[in-house]
Design a protein around this motif. Structure first.
Motif, PDB file in Angstrom:
ATOM      1  N   ALA A  91      55.110  74.658  78.334  1.00  0.00           N
ATOM      2  CA  ALA A  91      54.696  76.237  78.304  1.00  0.00           C
ATOM      3  C   ALA A  91      55.775  76.528  77.567  1.00  0.00           C
ATOM      4  O   ALA A  91      55.786  77.796  77.040  1.00  0.00           O
ATOM      5  CB  ALA A  91      54.490  76.866  79.711  1.00  0.00           C
ATOM      6  N   LEU A  92      57.173  76.247  77.866  1.00  0.00           N
ATOM      7  CA  LEU A  92      58.453  76.894  77.114  1.00  0.00           C
ATOM      8  C   LEU A  92      59.273  75.732  76.706  1.00  0.00           C
ATOM      9  O   LEU A  92      60.293  75.401  77.132  1.00  0.00           O
ATOM     10  CB  LEU A  92      59.196  77.487  78.425  1.00  0.00           C
ATOM     11  CG  LEU A  92      58.508  78.566  79.414  1.00  0.00           C
ATOM     12  CD1 LEU A  92      59.228  78.523  80.753  1.00  0.00           C
ATOM     13  CD2 LEU A  92      58.478  79.708  78.478  1.00  0.00           C
ATOM     14  N   PRO A  93      58.801  75.251  75.436  1.00  0.00           N
ATOM     15  CA  PRO A  93      59.528  74.017  74.862  1.00  0.00           C
ATOM     16  C   PRO A  93      60.771  74.584  74.314  1.00  0.00           C
ATOM     17  O   PRO A  93      61.772  73.354  74.268  1.00  0.00           O
ATOM     18  CB  PRO A  93      58.607  73.726  73.416  1.00  0.00           C
ATOM     19  CG  PRO A  93      57.981  75.138  73.222  1.00  0.00           C
ATOM     20  CD  PRO A  93      57.530  75.717  74.629  1.00  0.00           C
ATOM     21  N   GLU A  94      61.586  75.669  74.336  1.00  0.00           N
ATOM     22  CA  GLU A  94      62.823  76.069  74.008  1.00  0.00           C
ATOM     23  C   GLU A  94      63.555  76.420  75.322  1.00  0.00           C
ATOM     24  O   GLU A  94      64.743  76.610  75.156  1.00  0.00           O
ATOM     25  CB  GLU A  94      62.880  77.138  73.182  1.00  0.00           C
ATOM     26  CG  GLU A  94      62.153  76.730  71.778  1.00  0.00           C
ATOM     27  CD  GLU A  94      62.900  75.500  71.129  1.00  0.00           C
ATOM     28  OE1 GLU A  94      64.228  75.632  71.056  1.00  0.00           O
ATOM     29  OE2 GLU A  94      62.137  74.801  70.558  1.00  0.00           O
ATOM     30  N   ALA A  95      62.818  76.382  76.313  1.00  0.00           N
ATOM     31  CA  ALA A  95      63.789  76.829  77.679  1.00  0.00           C
ATOM     32  C   ALA A  95      64.409  75.434  77.988  1.00  0.00           C
ATOM     33  O   ALA A  95      64.107  74.350  77.831  1.00  0.00           O
ATOM     34  CB  ALA A  95      62.703  77.278  78.545  1.00  0.00           C
TER      35      ALA A  95
END
Length: 173
Positions: free
Chosen positions: A137-141
């Motif tokens: 859901a949040l690949p850069e988190a």
């Protein structure tokens, strides 16, 4: 920076109930302390609940794991111990019929958190499932798992799940 702590399935049935195990019980103080600290630091706290109906034994999961647990409306479905006392009305709760939560996935995408941390049980089933969903859901988190705040009833599977998560660029500490 938007931060979120996900407390995964820290429910009575996984701690002292039908699928309970000693290492799960030992997590209670650490998870409760983490919730308190992170809440005070401005993190959003969310909880997942493994949630089954009376027909659990007739489901795919029930046929593969024929132990009734986390049946909606029972004490086994409720949060355990001090961790239960940490739940606030404003906290988002996800009631999931299986290992991962599609609703949690959509929620994380919409909130665009910069940092997500997971704790709870069971490491090699629901924790890893929701960690992977969080990373997707949040690949850069920054997605992380505190290895001192997760457990499995099988030490080898616990270690293997942590290793797999680390290989998926989930920070395990």
């Amino acid at each position: 920076m938007k931060k979120c702590l996900i407390v995964v399935d820290y429910q009575n049935d996984f701690v002292t109930g039908s699928l309970g195990f000693e290492k799960a019980e030992q997590l209670d103080g650490r998870i409760a302390d983490k919730i308190e600290k992170y809440r005070n630091d401005g993190w959003e706290i969310v909880f997942t609940f493994d949630t089954h109906e009376e027909n659990y034994l007739h489901t795919n999961e029930g046929r593969n794991l024929p132990v009734e647990h986390c049946i909606k409306g029972t004490d086994g479905h409720k949060l355990y111990g001090r961790t239960a006392e940490m739940l606030k009305e404003r906290d988002k709760c996800f009631f999931k019929p299986s290992f991962g939560s599609a609703e949690l996935f959509e929620y994380l995408k919409s909130k665009k958190f910069d940092k997500v941390e997971l704790c709870g049980v069971v490491t090699n089933i629901c924790v890893i499932s929701n960690a992977v969903l969080s990373k997707t859901a949040l690949p850069e988190a920054e997605v992380s798992v505190d290895s001192t705040c997760v457990a499995s009833n099988d030490d080898n599977l616990n270690k293997s799940a942590l290793d797999v998560m680390q290989s998926l660029q989930i920070n395990v500490f």
